[in-house]
Design an enzyme around this catalytic site. Structure first.
Site, mmCIF file in Angstrom:
data_model
loop_
_atom_site.group_PDB
_atom_site.id
_atom_site.type_symbol
_atom_site.label_atom_id
_atom_site.label_comp_id
_atom_site.label_asym_id
_atom_site.label_seq_id
_atom_site.Cartn_x
_atom_site.Cartn_y
_atom_site.Cartn_z
ATOM 1 N N SER A 7 15.283 2.733 48.394
ATOM 2 C CA SER A 7 15.192 3.905 49.262
ATOM 3 C C SER A 7 15.090 5.166 48.408
ATOM 4 O O SER A 7 16.014 5.511 47.673
ATOM 5 C CB SER A 7 16.418 3.986 50.169
ATOM 6 O OG SER A 7 16.462 5.270 50.744
ATOM 7 N N HIS A 32 11.008 2.405 50.423
ATOM 8 C CA HIS A 32 11.570 2.800 51.722
ATOM 9 C C HIS A 32 11.671 4.326 51.762
ATOM 10 O O HIS A 32 12.277 4.942 50.879
ATOM 11 C CB HIS A 32 12.944 2.142 51.856
ATOM 12 C CG HIS A 32 13.621 2.357 53.162
ATOM 13 N ND1 HIS A 32 13.372 1.582 54.280
ATOM 14 C CD2 HIS A 32 14.553 3.267 53.539
ATOM 15 C CE1 HIS A 32 14.130 1.993 55.277
ATOM 16 N NE2 HIS A 32 14.856 3.025 54.864
ATOM 17 N N ASP A 34 12.811 7.541 53.940
ATOM 18 C CA ASP A 34 13.676 7.957 55.042
ATOM 19 C C ASP A 34 13.301 9.344 55.538
ATOM 20 O O ASP A 34 13.552 10.340 54.859
ATOM 21 C CB ASP A 34 15.134 7.977 54.565
ATOM 22 C CG ASP A 34 15.661 6.574 54.344
ATOM 23 O OD1 ASP A 34 15.695 5.804 55.312
ATOM 24 O OD2 ASP A 34 16.019 6.254 53.194
ATOM 25 N N MET A 36 13.964 12.252 58.166
ATOM 26 C CA MET A 36 15.041 12.720 59.066
ATOM 27 C C MET A 36 14.694 14.085 59.641
ATOM 28 O O MET A 36 14.220 14.953 58.913
ATOM 29 C CB MET A 36 16.345 12.859 58.274
ATOM 30 C CG MET A 36 16.788 11.599 57.579
ATOM 31 S SD MET A 36 18.312 11.896 56.689
ATOM 32 C CE MET A 36 18.528 10.328 55.861
ATOM 33 N N HIS A 65 10.852 4.867 57.425
ATOM 34 C CA HIS A 65 11.966 4.738 58.375
ATOM 35 C C HIS A 65 12.129 6.087 59.075
ATOM 36 O O HIS A 65 12.633 7.049 58.499
ATOM 37 C CB HIS A 65 13.231 4.337 57.586
ATOM 38 C CG HIS A 65 14.464 4.236 58.423
ATOM 39 N ND1 HIS A 65 15.722 4.150 57.877
ATOM 40 C CD2 HIS A 65 14.642 4.195 59.775
ATOM 41 C CE1 HIS A 65 16.621 4.067 58.852
ATOM 42 N NE2 HIS A 65 15.993 4.109 60.006
ATOM 43 N N MET A 67 13.845 8.460 61.224
ATOM 44 C CA MET A 67 15.090 8.843 61.915
ATOM 45 C C MET A 67 14.805 10.172 62.622
ATOM 46 O O MET A 67 15.286 11.246 62.234
ATOM 47 C CB MET A 67 16.231 8.941 60.897
ATOM 48 C CG MET A 67 16.717 7.570 60.460
ATOM 49 S SD MET A 67 17.735 7.617 58.992
ATOM 50 C CE MET A 67 16.460 7.641 57.757
ATOM 51 N N MET A 136 20.608 -1.398 61.112
ATOM 52 C CA MET A 136 21.315 -0.390 60.305
ATOM 53 C C MET A 136 22.719 -0.908 60.005
ATOM 54 O O MET A 136 23.452 -1.311 60.919
ATOM 55 C CB MET A 136 21.424 0.938 61.057
ATOM 56 C CG MET A 136 20.141 1.742 61.138
ATOM 57 S SD MET A 136 19.335 2.099 59.555
ATOM 58 C CE MET A 136 20.597 3.031 58.684
ATOM 59 N N ASP A 174 19.825 -1.930 56.058
ATOM 60 C CA ASP A 174 19.744 -0.608 55.418
ATOM 61 C C ASP A 174 21.078 0.113 55.527
ATOM 62 O O ASP A 174 21.548 0.394 56.634
ATOM 63 C CB ASP A 174 18.630 0.182 56.129
ATOM 64 C CG ASP A 174 18.407 1.570 55.540
ATOM 65 O OD1 ASP A 174 18.966 1.876 54.473
ATOM 66 O OD2 ASP A 174 17.647 2.334 56.169
HETATM 67 C C1 DX5 Z 1 20.471 6.100 55.702
HETATM 68 C C2 DX5 Z 1 19.099 5.704 55.241
HETATM 69 C C3 DX5 Z 1 19.110 4.778 54.085
HETATM 70 C C4 DX5 Z 1 19.759 5.302 52.832
HETATM 71 C C5 DX5 Z 1 20.412 4.124 52.190
HETATM 72 O O1 DX5 Z 1 20.393 6.782 56.884
HETATM 73 O O2 DX5 Z 1 18.378 5.078 56.291
HETATM 74 O O3 DX5 Z 1 17.831 4.212 53.813
HETATM 75 O O4 DX5 Z 1 18.888 5.904 51.918
HETATM 76 O O5 DX5 Z 1 21.156 4.565 51.118
HETATM 77 P P1 DX5 Z 1 22.312 3.681 50.470
HETATM 78 O O6 DX5 Z 1 21.686 2.410 49.972
HETATM 79 O O7 DX5 Z 1 22.828 4.559 49.379
HETATM 80 O O8 DX5 Z 1 23.330 3.413 51.553
HETATM 81 ZN ZN ZN Z 2 16.508 4.005 55.745
#
Ligand code: DX5
Ligand code: ZN
Length: 222
Positions: A7, A32, A34, A36, A65, A67, A136, A174
């Protein structure tokens, strides 16, 4: 097939290209990403401009991903930026079936994510429509959180549900994934491990190789 999806949120953004290439050279197939929006989750991360820039320096599968509330609004722009797999939260889509179709019509793989407190039964109707389910294992929004133990049973139940129906989609996990809990997650039926801090803290290349060793061991047993 078992895969590691480092990620990017966990990387050192001051040397992003080196960090991406380190995990790719060590054998990671997915990256990956993320995204947000500060509404579905409290934090804000990055979006299309960053994703289209890094598309130029890696051939890894871009696993986005989302969010984000009503992520379908960004599906075409993310495809344009270089997304290969577009994963939306069930909780963020009013018309999930429509959003999944929209993703597939754009030529991306479709994933659906669920939060820790959302039961796997909500996926019943769409299970045979998607390429990937993301369970998750922390509440989404931040890297570096602690794995929530009860999510392990959700992975097991989902894999059983899928086997029972003859569905062979990927199960991604994740949040709080480490070298220590990776074997448990793989045994429960997950086959794509997302890892942010446990890949990017320290030596990303060496950490990637350590994860891939475990993934290969469990592949061999499957
Ligand atoms: C959290 C994200 C993850 C995050 C995971 O909301 O979706 O992908 O980057 O990070 P770690 O592996 O540090 O928990
Ligand atoms: Zn993620």
């Amino acid at each position: 097939m078992n895969r590691l999806a480092p990620s990017l949120l966990g990387c050192d953004f001051s040397c992003i290209k080196d960090q991406i290439q380190a995990v790719e050279q060590a054998g990671a197939h997915y990256l990956h990403l993320d995204v947000m929006d500060g509404a579905f989750v409290p934090s804000i991360s990055f979006g299309m401009p960053l994703i289209s820039s890094i598309r130029k320096c890696t051939g890894m599968v871009f696993d986005v991903h989302m969010m984000v509330q009503e992520p379908g609004r960004y599906a075409a722009a993310m495809k344009e930026a270089g997304a290969d797999l577009f994963c939306v939260h069930q909780e963020a889509c009013l018309h999930l079936d429509r959003t999944i179709n929209q993703i597939k019509e754009l030529g991306m793989k479709a994933g659906v994510a669920i939060n820790p407190a959302t039961p796997v039964s909500v996926l019943d109707c769409v299970l045979d429509q998607v390429d990937q389910i993301l369970i998750m294992t922390v509440n989404p929004g931040f890297g570096g959180q602690k794995f929530i133990p009860y999510t392990l049973d959700k992975v097991k139940n989902l894999r059983e549900m899928m086997n029972h129906r003859g569905i062979n989609a990927d199960i991604q996990v994740d949040g709080g994934v480490t070298l220590e809990n990776a074997p448990l997650l793989l045994k429960a039926g997950a086959n794509i491990l997302v890892a942010g801090s446990s890949v990017f803290s320290g030596d990303p290349g060496a950490n990637t190789k350590a994860f891939i060793k475990i993934l290969n061991q469990y592949e061999a047993k499957a």
